[in-house]
Motif scaffolding. Sequence first.
Motif, PDB file in Angstrom:
ATOM      1  N   THR A   1       0.804  -1.225   0.000  1.00  0.00           N
ATOM      2  CA  THR A   1       0.000   0.000   0.000  1.00  0.00           C
ATOM      3  C   THR A   1       0.838   1.277   0.000  1.00  0.00           C
ATOM      4  OG1 THR A   1      -0.111  -0.126   2.407  1.00  0.00           O
ATOM      5  CG2 THR A   1      -1.927  -1.125   1.161  1.00  0.00           C
ATOM      6  N   THR A   2       2.147   1.149  -0.138  1.00  0.00           N
ATOM      7  CA  THR A   2       3.024   2.326  -0.151  1.00  0.00           C
ATOM      8  C   THR A   2       2.679   3.219  -1.337  1.00  0.00           C
ATOM      9  OG1 THR A   2       4.795   1.026   0.862  1.00  0.00           O
ATOM     10  CG2 THR A   2       5.437   3.086  -0.195  1.00  0.00           C
ATOM     11  N   THR A   3       2.563   4.510  -1.083  1.00  0.00           N
ATOM     12  CA  THR A   3       2.183   5.458  -2.137  1.00  0.00           C
ATOM     13  C   THR A   3       3.362   5.726  -3.073  1.00  0.00           C
ATOM     14  OG1 THR A   3       2.833   7.404  -0.867  1.00  0.00           O
ATOM     15  CG2 THR A   3       0.556   6.595  -0.572  1.00  0.00           C
ATOM     16  N   SER A   4       3.046   6.268  -4.212  1.00  0.00           N
ATOM     17  CA  SER A   4       4.087   6.560  -5.198  1.00  0.00           C
ATOM     18  C   SER A   4       5.098   7.571  -4.664  1.00  0.00           C
ATOM     19  CB  SER A   4       3.472   7.060  -6.505  1.00  0.00           C
ATOM     20  OG  SER A   4       2.721   8.230  -6.270  1.00  0.00           O
ATOM     21  N   ALA A   5       4.635   8.563  -3.912  1.00  0.00           N
ATOM     22  CA  ALA A   5       5.566   9.546  -3.341  1.00  0.00           C
ATOM     23  C   ALA A   5       6.539   8.873  -2.382  1.00  0.00           C
ATOM     24  CB  ALA A   5       4.786  10.641  -2.621  1.00  0.00           C
TER      25      ALA A   5
ATOM     26  N   GLY B   1       1.850  -1.990  -4.813  1.00  0.00           N
ATOM     27  CA  GLY B   1       1.225  -3.211  -5.326  1.00  0.00           C
ATOM     28  C   GLY B   1       0.910  -3.133  -6.804  1.00  0.00           C
ATOM     29  N   ASP B   2       0.641  -1.910  -7.295  1.00  0.00           N
ATOM     30  CA  ASP B   2       0.370  -1.715  -8.722  1.00  0.00           C
ATOM     31  C   ASP B   2       1.643  -1.709  -9.544  1.00  0.00           C
ATOM     32  OD1 ASP B   2      -2.352  -1.318  -8.130  1.00  0.00           O
ATOM     33  OD2 ASP B   2      -2.035   0.839  -7.831  1.00  0.00           O
ATOM     34  N   LEU B   3       2.678  -1.166  -8.970  1.00  0.00           N
ATOM     35  CA  LEU B   3       3.933  -0.948  -9.697  1.00  0.00           C
ATOM     36  C   LEU B   3       4.846  -2.171  -9.708  1.00  0.00           C
ATOM     37  CD1 LEU B   3       5.337   1.353 -11.207  1.00  0.00           C
ATOM     38  CD2 LEU B   3       6.423   2.000  -9.061  1.00  0.00           C
ATOM     39  N   CYS B   4       4.717  -3.030  -8.705  1.00  0.00           N
ATOM     40  CA  CYS B   4       5.651  -4.169  -8.610  1.00  0.00           C
ATOM     41  C   CYS B   4       5.344  -5.224  -9.663  1.00  0.00           C
ATOM     42  CB  CYS B   4       5.638  -4.770  -7.216  1.00  0.00           C
ATOM     43  SG  CYS B   4       4.222  -5.806  -6.827  1.00  0.00           S
ATOM     44  N   HIS B   5       6.370  -5.978  -9.990  1.00  0.00           N
ATOM     45  CA  HIS B   5       6.222  -7.103 -10.910  1.00  0.00           C
ATOM     46  C   HIS B   5       6.781  -8.343 -10.237  1.00  0.00           C
ATOM     47  CE1 HIS B   5      10.472  -6.418 -11.869  1.00  0.00           C
ATOM     48  NE2 HIS B   5      10.150  -5.139 -11.941  1.00  0.00           N
ATOM     49  N   PRO B   6       6.323  -9.528 -10.645  1.00  0.00           N
ATOM     50  CA  PRO B   6       6.792 -10.756 -10.003  1.00  0.00           C
ATOM     51  C   PRO B   6       8.308 -10.910 -10.122  1.00  0.00           C
ATOM     52  CG  PRO B   6       4.932 -11.210 -11.447  1.00  0.00           C
ATOM     53  CD  PRO B   6       5.348  -9.793 -11.699  1.00  0.00           C
ATOM     54  N   CYS B   7       8.903 -11.457  -9.107  1.00  0.00           N
ATOM     55  CA  CYS B   7      10.340 -11.739  -9.131  1.00  0.00           C
ATOM     56  C   CYS B   7      10.597 -12.872 -10.114  1.00  0.00           C
ATOM     57  CB  CYS B   7      10.832 -12.127  -7.741  1.00  0.00           C
ATOM     58  SG  CYS B   7      10.597 -10.826  -6.520  1.00  0.00           S
TER      59      CYS B   7
END
Length: 170
Positions: free
Chosen positions: A21-25, A73-79
């Motif tokens: 849930t970490t924000t983009s900023a 969660g939106d920005l991450c991609h699977p390892c």
Amino acid sequence: LLQAFTVSVVMRREVPVLAETTTSAEIVEHFLGGSLPVCFVIDDQQRLRGEISIHDVKALFQEQTLGTLVIAGDLCHPCLATVTEDDTLARCLELLVSTEQEYLPVVAADTVVLQGIVSYRDLLQLYNREILHQEYLGLDLRIRGQATVRQDVQLPHDYTVTILMVPEWC
């Protein structure tokens, strides 16, 4: 040599992590203040959800209107690959090379809880350190009219290699 060591020997337990849930900023702030070009995204139970690289964050700098809506969660991609503490360093090196990653997450085998990271650099440092502790004697076997064959022979524990100048008469 790398079959003899496990990931637990070189892994770092301090891992750059962000909550889903970490924000983009906050993501941008994390990378501006961090030293690694990657961080790992975890859920509220410390399970690995994916990773974000510095290259993924570049888009946030350019697209400011979406930046306020994007979370980790939106920005991450699977390892691309993970290892466990019990995996050999040979297996780890194989994964690092095949995925062209600099860092691999270390997870608990049964729960996928993030335990640490292992870096390509740390693995090579251990390899170099161990190689320098062992002395090898290189033999060039030459047979007239045939190619040279090179063999490395490990010396017994109490033996060393000394370079001597051979007199011409020998």
